[in-house]
Design a protein around this motif. Sequence first.
Motif, PDB file in Angstrom:
ATOM      1  N   VAL A  68     -13.186  45.073 -15.406  1.00 34.66           N
ATOM      2  CA  VAL A  68     -13.460  44.088 -16.443  1.00 34.66           C
ATOM      3  C   VAL A  68     -13.174  42.692 -15.901  1.00 34.66           C
ATOM      4  N   THR A  69     -14.185  41.848 -15.928  1.00 33.47           N
ATOM      5  CA  THR A  69     -13.996  40.446 -15.578  1.00 33.47           C
ATOM      6  C   THR A  69     -13.744  39.674 -16.861  1.00 33.47           C
ATOM      7  N   VAL A  70     -12.577  39.050 -16.947  1.00 32.30           N
ATOM      8  CA  VAL A  70     -12.177  38.305 -18.141  1.00 32.30           C
ATOM      9  C   VAL A  70     -12.280  36.821 -17.845  1.00 32.30           C
ATOM     10  N   TYR A  71     -13.123  36.128 -18.596  1.00 32.50           N
ATOM     11  CA  TYR A  71     -13.271  34.677 -18.499  1.00 32.50           C
ATOM     12  C   TYR A  71     -12.526  34.043 -19.665  1.00 32.50           C
ATOM     13  N   ASN A  72     -11.601  33.185 -19.351  1.00 36.03           N
ATOM     14  CA  ASN A  72     -10.865  32.479 -20.396  1.00 36.03           C
ATOM     15  C   ASN A  72     -11.583  31.175 -20.719  1.00 36.03           C
ATOM     16  N   ASP A  73     -12.378  31.197 -21.771  1.00 38.23           N
ATOM     17  CA  ASP A  73     -13.090  30.007 -22.229  1.00 38.23           C
ATOM     18  C   ASP A  73     -12.402  29.361 -23.424  1.00 38.23           C
ATOM     19  N   LEU A  74     -11.134  29.713 -23.657  1.00 39.44           N
ATOM     20  CA  LEU A  74     -10.374  29.074 -24.728  1.00 39.44           C
ATOM     21  C   LEU A  74     -10.048  27.632 -24.365  1.00 39.44           C
ATOM     22  N   LYS A  75      -9.843  26.839 -25.375  1.00 38.27           N
ATOM     23  CA  LYS A  75      -9.599  25.416 -25.135  1.00 38.27           C
ATOM     24  C   LYS A  75      -8.208  25.152 -24.599  1.00 38.27           C
ATOM     25  N   ASP A  76      -7.184  25.735 -25.232  1.00 36.05           N
ATOM     26  CA  ASP A  76      -5.802  25.368 -24.923  1.00 36.05           C
ATOM     27  C   ASP A  76      -4.890  26.543 -24.619  1.00 36.05           C
ATOM     28  N   ASN A  77      -5.383  27.755 -24.607  1.00 38.13           N
ATOM     29  CA  ASN A  77      -4.519  28.926 -24.490  1.00 38.13           C
ATOM     30  C   ASN A  77      -4.738  29.682 -23.198  1.00 38.13           C
ATOM     31  N   PRO A 100      -5.353  30.904 -17.039  1.00 38.98           N
ATOM     32  CA  PRO A 100      -5.446  29.602 -17.706  1.00 38.98           C
ATOM     33  C   PRO A 100      -6.857  29.336 -18.221  1.00 38.98           C
ATOM     34  N   PRO A 101      -7.002  28.398 -19.153  1.00 40.87           N
ATOM     35  CA  PRO A 101      -8.340  28.036 -19.626  1.00 40.87           C
ATOM     36  C   PRO A 101      -9.234  27.629 -18.459  1.00 40.87           C
ATOM     37  N   GLY A 102     -10.480  28.078 -18.511  1.00 43.48           N
ATOM     38  CA  GLY A 102     -11.431  27.751 -17.469  1.00 43.48           C
ATOM     39  C   GLY A 102     -11.353  28.634 -16.250  1.00 43.48           C
ATOM     40  N   SER A 103     -10.516  29.656 -16.274  1.00 44.68           N
ATOM     41  CA  SER A 103     -10.359  30.544 -15.121  1.00 44.68           C
ATOM     42  C   SER A 103     -10.751  31.969 -15.488  1.00 44.68           C
ATOM     43  N   SER A 104     -10.790  32.821 -14.489  1.00 45.21           N
ATOM     44  CA  SER A 104     -11.168  34.215 -14.708  1.00 45.21           C
ATOM     45  C   SER A 104     -10.279  35.130 -13.893  1.00 45.21           C
ATOM     46  N   LYS A 105     -10.298  36.393 -14.274  1.00 45.07           N
ATOM     47  CA  LYS A 105      -9.550  37.426 -13.542  1.00 45.07           C
ATOM     48  C   LYS A 105     -10.322  38.726 -13.642  1.00 45.07           C
ATOM     49  N   ALA A 164      -6.580  26.354  -0.409  1.00 44.18           N
ATOM     50  CA  ALA A 164      -6.318  25.080  -1.079  1.00 44.18           C
ATOM     51  C   ALA A 164      -7.470  24.674  -1.973  1.00 44.18           C
ATOM     52  N   LEU A 165      -8.688  24.906  -1.495  1.00 42.55           N
ATOM     53  CA  LEU A 165      -9.854  24.539  -2.306  1.00 42.55           C
ATOM     54  C   LEU A 165      -9.940  25.392  -3.557  1.00 42.55           C
ATOM     55  N   LEU A 166      -9.660  26.685  -3.437  1.00 48.84           N
ATOM     56  CA  LEU A 166      -9.742  27.553  -4.601  1.00 48.84           C
ATOM     57  C   LEU A 166      -8.690  27.205  -5.626  1.00 48.84           C
ATOM     58  N   VAL A 167      -7.486  26.854  -5.182  1.00 46.33           N
ATOM     59  CA  VAL A 167      -6.419  26.528  -6.117  1.00 46.33           C
ATOM     60  C   VAL A 167      -6.689  25.221  -6.829  1.00 46.33           C
ATOM     61  N   SER A 168      -7.343  24.277  -6.105  1.00 45.67           N
ATOM     62  CA  SER A 168      -7.549  22.957  -6.686  1.00 45.67           C
ATOM     63  C   SER A 168      -8.864  22.840  -7.441  1.00 45.67           C
ATOM     64  N   VAL A 169      -9.617  23.933  -7.540  1.00 46.35           N
ATOM     65  CA  VAL A 169     -10.906  23.859  -8.204  1.00 46.35           C
ATOM     66  C   VAL A 169     -10.742  23.406  -9.661  1.00 46.35           C
ATOM     67  N   SER A 170     -11.707  22.666 -10.159  1.00 43.49           N
ATOM     68  CA  SER A 170     -11.643  22.186 -11.540  1.00 43.49           C
ATOM     69  C   SER A 170     -11.576  23.354 -12.496  1.00 43.49           C
ATOM     70  N   LEU A 171     -10.706  23.231 -13.505  1.00 41.31           N
ATOM     71  CA  LEU A 171     -10.558  24.300 -14.483  1.00 41.31           C
ATOM     72  C   LEU A 171     -11.614  24.227 -15.577  1.00 41.31           C
ATOM     73  N   ALA A 172     -12.599  23.366 -15.414  1.00 45.27           N
ATOM     74  CA  ALA A 172     -13.668  23.301 -16.412  1.00 45.27           C
ATOM     75  C   ALA A 172     -14.552  24.524 -16.353  1.00 45.27           C
ATOM     76  N   LYS A 173     -14.528  25.224 -15.209  1.00 44.52           N
ATOM     77  CA  LYS A 173     -15.348  26.416 -15.057  1.00 44.52           C
ATOM     78  C   LYS A 173     -14.463  27.545 -14.532  1.00 44.52           C
ATOM     79  N   PRO A 174     -14.886  28.798 -14.732  1.00 45.28           N
ATOM     80  CA  PRO A 174     -14.075  29.901 -14.217  1.00 45.28           C
ATOM     81  C   PRO A 174     -13.882  29.815 -12.713  1.00 45.28           C
TER      82      PRO A 174
END
Length: 615
Positions: free
Chosen positions: A126-135, A164-169, A18-28
Motif C-alpha cells: 500500500v502506497t500512502v500519500y499524505n495530502d492532508l494540510k497540517d497533519n 508528513p504532509p506532502g510525503s508518501s510511504k 540530501a536531495l531527497l530529504v530536501s525535496v519540497s513537501l508540496a508533493k509526495p
Amino acid sequence: MRQSFRQTTSACCALVLALLVSVSLAKPLAPSPVIGLAPRQTIIPGGSPCGQNTATNRACWKNNWTVKTDYEVTNPPAFNTKTYEFRITNVTNWLGPDGVRKPAMLINGQFPGPTIEADWGDYIQVTVYNDLKDNGTSIHWHGIRQFGESNQDGANGVTECPIPPGSSKIYDFHVTQYGTSWYHSHYSNQYGNGVVGSLIVHGPASADYDIDLGPYMMNDYYYETADRLTLKAELSANGGPPDSDNIVFRGKAKAPTGSGGSYDRLVLTPGKKHLVRLINASVDNSLTVSLVGHNFTVIATDLVPITPVVRSSLFLGVGQRYDVIVEANQAVGNYWFNVTLETGNACGRTRNPYPAAIFSYSGASTTALPTNRGTPLVATCVGEKGFRPIVTRSLSASQFAPSTLPVSLAFHDTPRGQVFEWRVRNTPINVEWDHPVLEYILQGNTTFPAAINLVEVAGADKWVFWVIQNDLNLPHPIHLHGHDFLTLGIGSGTFNAATMMGQLDFNNPTRRDVVQMPGAGWLVIAYKTDNPGIWLMHCHIGWHVAGGLGIQFLERKAEIKAMMKLDQMQPNCNAWRKYQPTSPYLPKLDSGLKRSLNPGQMEAEEYESTVRRLW
C-alpha cells in the motif's frame, strides 16, 4: 517494493540522499530505490490434497491447506502481491452518512476507506500519500502479525515516524493469517475523522457457507472532529468522554432526528448461509449486536478460526471482529439488525436511541421498514467467552510465571483545568514521533527514555504471562500488536496467583488480538516470543490511549537489525523532522500533561485552539 536508502560513503549517494530529504513537501516524496524483498515462501506441505474452497468444502484452501493448518508454521506460497494506493485528504464540508455536514479526513474520498482484499499467504503493498494540510499520518494494519516485519506495523513513534504532509510511504507486508480485520490511522485519534477501512484475507473456514457478504464495519460517529473531542474527553470537569452522535453501518446511517441519511440494507438470499464479517471500528463505543429472528454462528474471533458457536447476540469491544454465518431461514422480509449499548455509559453511549440497520431478503420490499423490533436486550460491558480455536495452543500451569501490569487513573492540573491521565506501570506513555524505537535499534542506542514505557521481554520462543490489573471500575478493550494472545482468565477484584489459579484456563483458551478487560478487575494473557520487533499494547478506546494507556514490548532485540531493513525508515523520519518545526500543531502535547508548548504561559483559550497530535 519497500523503500530503502543504501548507506554508503560515496559522494554521489550522499548527494542523492540530501536531495531527497530536501525535496519540497508540496508533493509526495519520490519513492526511494527499490530493493529486493525476502524470497517468497514456496514450500508446499505434504499430505493428501483436500480440494478447493467451495460452499460445501470451506475447510479446505487451494487443495493443500486446511483450517487445521498451523499458520504460525506454514502458509500457502505468496501467489500474488496485492497493490493499493491511498490518498488521505481533508474534506472541509463533507456530507456525512446521516446528512450532517462536518470536516473529515478521507481515504480516496470515501468512508470507510477502500477494502483491502488478499488471499492467505499473499503480500499486500500500500502506497500512502499524505495530502492532508497540517497533519502527519501513519496506517496500522490491525491484527496483522507482521512476522519479522515490525517496521511495517504503522505505529508512529514506535515503528516509524509519521508521514508528513506532502510525503508518501510504501507499506509492504506478508499476510500469514486469514479472516477479517481492518486498518486505521495510528496518529492521535485521526481514525475518528474517517481514516479507516476493512482488511480481508480470504482463506478456509470452520463451517460451510454459501455466500461471503464481505466486511460489515460498524463505528461510533461524531459531528465534532476527533481532535477537539479528545481535548474535551481529557477534562475531568466534563465528567467523562462525549456521547457519540450516531452509529454508522458500512458507512450509512439514519439521522436520529430529521430525515437525513438512510438505513444500510444488507441483502440475504433465501435458503442460503451467509458469511458476515462484523467489525467494531469505533473510537469509544462497545456494541452489542442482534438480528431479529436469526442467530449468529460464530466461526472466528478476530483472525483466529474457532469451533463454531451459536449466539443470539454478540458483544464487540472496540477493535474486535467476528466472522459469523447468518442463515436466511425465515420468511422473506426485512429484519432489524440492532445495536444496543450499555446504559450506564461504562463502555460508551450514543445519542441515537435506536441504532440499527436492515437485513433484507431478496424479493422483499427495498423501501419498507421491518415491523418487528425484536426483544429488547440489556447490554453489558462484559466481553464474550467460551471460544475454542481450531489450531490449538495449550500450556502447562507449571509454566505460569506472570508479571503484573497495573492500570490506573491519575489527575493532573493544567491551564485548562484538571485532566485525566491514564497509566500502565504508573507511567502515561509518551512516544517520540521524531525518534521511534526501531530507530533507536538501528542506531544501536538502548538508552530508552522512561516516558515511552518500554519493557524488554527476555528470551526467544518462550511463553510470557501478564496480569493486567485494572484499578478503576471502567473496562478497557486491550489490543496487542504483533501477536494474538491466549486469554487465560478474566475476573473481578485483585488477581492472586496463590489462590486463583483455578480460574485460569490453560487448555486451548480463547485467542485473539483484542479482549475486553473488566472494570475493577483483572485480565491474564500469554503470548510466545516468536516475533522479533517492538510491539505496542494499548487500550483501543481513543480517549484512553491518547491519555496514556499504553505500553511497549521489545521482543528479541538482538535479532531485529539483521531481520529488517531498518534504514528504510530514515527518508520518512528525515522528512518528518524537517517538517516538524514548520507545523502549527507541533511539538506534540502528551495529553496536555508534560511535554507542552509552555503550558504555564498559555491561556486556556489558546491551549484549546492548539489541536493536539498524539499517536
